[in-house]
Design a protein around this motif. Structure first.
Motif, PDB file in Angstrom:
ATOM      1  N   MET A   1      29.707  76.511  70.528  1.00  0.00           N
ATOM      2  CA  MET A   1      28.892  75.322  70.345  1.00  0.00           C
ATOM      3  C   MET A   1      29.692  74.089  70.776  1.00  0.00           C
ATOM      4  O   MET A   1      30.912  74.036  70.595  1.00  0.00           O
ATOM      5  N   HIS A   2      29.003  73.093  71.339  1.00  0.00           N
ATOM      6  CA  HIS A   2      29.630  71.830  71.682  1.00  0.00           C
ATOM      7  C   HIS A   2      30.268  71.205  70.429  1.00  0.00           C
ATOM      8  O   HIS A   2      29.776  71.361  69.317  1.00  0.00           O
ATOM      9  N   ARG A   3      31.376  70.489  70.637  1.00  0.00           N
ATOM     10  CA  ARG A   3      32.128  69.819  69.556  1.00  0.00           C
ATOM     11  C   ARG A   3      32.762  70.818  68.586  1.00  0.00           C
ATOM     12  O   ARG A   3      32.968  70.510  67.419  1.00  0.00           O
TER      13      ARG A   3
ATOM     14  N   ASN B   1      20.839  61.897  66.703  1.00  0.00           N
ATOM     15  CA  ASN B   1      21.008  61.043  65.533  1.00  0.00           C
ATOM     16  C   ASN B   1      20.544  61.739  64.258  1.00  0.00           C
ATOM     17  O   ASN B   1      20.795  61.259  63.159  1.00  0.00           O
ATOM     18  N   ASP B   2      19.861  62.863  64.436  1.00  0.00           N
ATOM     19  CA  ASP B   2      19.303  63.627  63.319  1.00  0.00           C
ATOM     20  C   ASP B   2      20.275  64.746  62.950  1.00  0.00           C
ATOM     21  O   ASP B   2      20.462  65.708  63.696  1.00  0.00           O
ATOM     22  N   LEU B   3      20.931  64.624  61.798  1.00  0.00           N
ATOM     23  CA  LEU B   3      21.923  65.613  61.398  1.00  0.00           C
ATOM     24  C   LEU B   3      21.327  67.007  61.227  1.00  0.00           C
ATOM     25  O   LEU B   3      21.994  68.010  61.514  1.00  0.00           O
ATOM     26  N   ALA B   4      20.089  67.091  60.788  1.00  0.00           N
ATOM     27  CA  ALA B   4      19.442  68.396  60.628  1.00  0.00           C
ATOM     28  C   ALA B   4      19.250  69.066  61.987  1.00  0.00           C
ATOM     29  O   ALA B   4      19.475  70.270  62.138  1.00  0.00           O
ATOM     30  N   PHE B   5      18.846  68.288  62.983  1.00  0.00           N
ATOM     31  CA  PHE B   5      18.717  68.823  64.340  1.00  0.00           C
ATOM     32  C   PHE B   5      20.061  69.345  64.827  1.00  0.00           C
ATOM     33  O   PHE B   5      20.153  70.445  65.393  1.00  0.00           O
ATOM     34  N   ASN B   6      21.111  68.575  64.604  1.00  0.00           N
ATOM     35  CA  ASN B   6      22.442  68.964  65.061  1.00  0.00           C
ATOM     36  C   ASN B   6      22.910  70.253  64.392  1.00  0.00           C
ATOM     37  O   ASN B   6      23.464  71.139  65.042  1.00  0.00           O
ATOM     38  N   PHE B   7      22.686  70.349  63.091  1.00  0.00           N
ATOM     39  CA  PHE B   7      23.121  71.544  62.371  1.00  0.00           C
ATOM     40  C   PHE B   7      22.358  72.770  62.849  1.00  0.00           C
ATOM     41  O   PHE B   7      22.940  73.847  63.043  1.00  0.00           O
TER      42      PHE B   7
ATOM     43  N   ALA C   1      27.814  68.851  63.296  1.00  0.00           N
ATOM     44  CA  ALA C   1      26.642  67.976  63.201  1.00  0.00           C
ATOM     45  C   ALA C   1      27.063  66.511  63.141  1.00  0.00           C
ATOM     46  O   ALA C   1      26.479  65.649  63.819  1.00  0.00           O
ATOM     47  N   LEU C   2      28.073  66.212  62.345  1.00  0.00           N
ATOM     48  CA  LEU C   2      28.562  64.839  62.225  1.00  0.00           C
ATOM     49  C   LEU C   2      29.208  64.368  63.530  1.00  0.00           C
ATOM     50  O   LEU C   2      29.043  63.217  63.940  1.00  0.00           O
ATOM     51  N   SER C   3      29.946  65.261  64.189  1.00  0.00           N
ATOM     52  CA  SER C   3      30.618  64.916  65.441  1.00  0.00           C
ATOM     53  C   SER C   3      29.611  64.618  66.548  1.00  0.00           C
ATOM     54  O   SER C   3      29.786  63.685  67.335  1.00  0.00           O
TER      55      SER C   3
END
Length: 229
Positions: free
Chosen positions: A1-3, A141-147, A122-124
């Protein structure tokens, strides 16, 4: 995964003699592999934010020898023959979904899947979305999307475990903490010695996580597999 520490790992490999390509971007990604991945995903009407494994009809048409030559920026056959014993590789999180295409070209490839705590990822991603010069995307910008994106990549990466003989999975945090058991496992997998290049690594500091991300992690099988809970 990225980051997830793929840049760090790529740089360690390059220092240890696993050549990562003549021309690489600021994320240590070889431009030619990055371009191929982007084109193949685009043909399937998706990208790294909406990843699916591309159909074979959308695979990039190139020979293993030609791709190898581009990686080293050589063209003449004698040079290619000389390079046959040179360790090399590349990194791009998009490989998670284009890997079957590359295994067709390089069936003896060794594959490493690095996993980082999904909350940190997600935070990164959210933080990087504020950096000038990066590709900005409202969804990040949506942490849920990132997770959930992290979970998609981790589950797909883990799915290759039973399919590939030369496959290893490691946690990013174990690399930062210089976990010798993990370092030796990676070194044995790649036939390289990473220990001389670990001096600059520093374990991550503890953080206070948003409750919303904690709640998501508690429902995630991928998170529980790698980080308990």
């Amino acid at each position: 995964m990225h980051r997830s520490g793929t840049t760090l790992l790529s740089q360690l490999f390059n220092q240890a003699g696993v050549f990562q390509g003549v021309f690489r971007d600021h994320n240590s990604e070889a431009f030619h592999f990055l371009s191929i991945n982007q084109q193949v995903l685009s043909k399937s009407s998706n990208d790294w934010l909406d990843p699916i494994e591309p159909n074979k009809v959308n695979w990039y048409s190139i020979s293993a020898e030609e791709l190898y030559a581009i990686h080293f920026q050589v063209r003449r056959s004698p040079q290619l023959k000389w390079l046959n014993n040179h360790r090399w590789g590349w990194k791009d999180p998009r490989n998670t979904f284009t890997l079957p295409m590359y295994l067709k070209l390089f069936p003896k490839a060794r594959v490493i899947h690095v996993i980082r705590n999904g909350i940190d990822v997600a935070l990164s991603l959210q933080q990087r979305n504020t950096v000038h010069g990066e590709v900005l995307e409202e969804r990040l910008n949506d942490l849920a999307f990132n997770f959930n994106l992290w979970q998609t990549y981790v589950e797909k990466g883990n799915s290759y475990r039973q399919e590939i003989n030369r496959f290893v999975e490691v946690r990013y945090e174990d690399l930062l903490e210089k976990n010798l058991e993990v370092i030796e496992r990676v070194s044995a997998w790649g036939g390289i010695d990473l220990k001389p290049y670990l001096g600059s690594l520093r374990a991550a500091s503890k953080k206070d996580y948003p409750q919303a991300l904690i709640d998501l992690s508690e429902k995630s099988k991928a998170f529980k597999k790698w980080y308990g809970g």
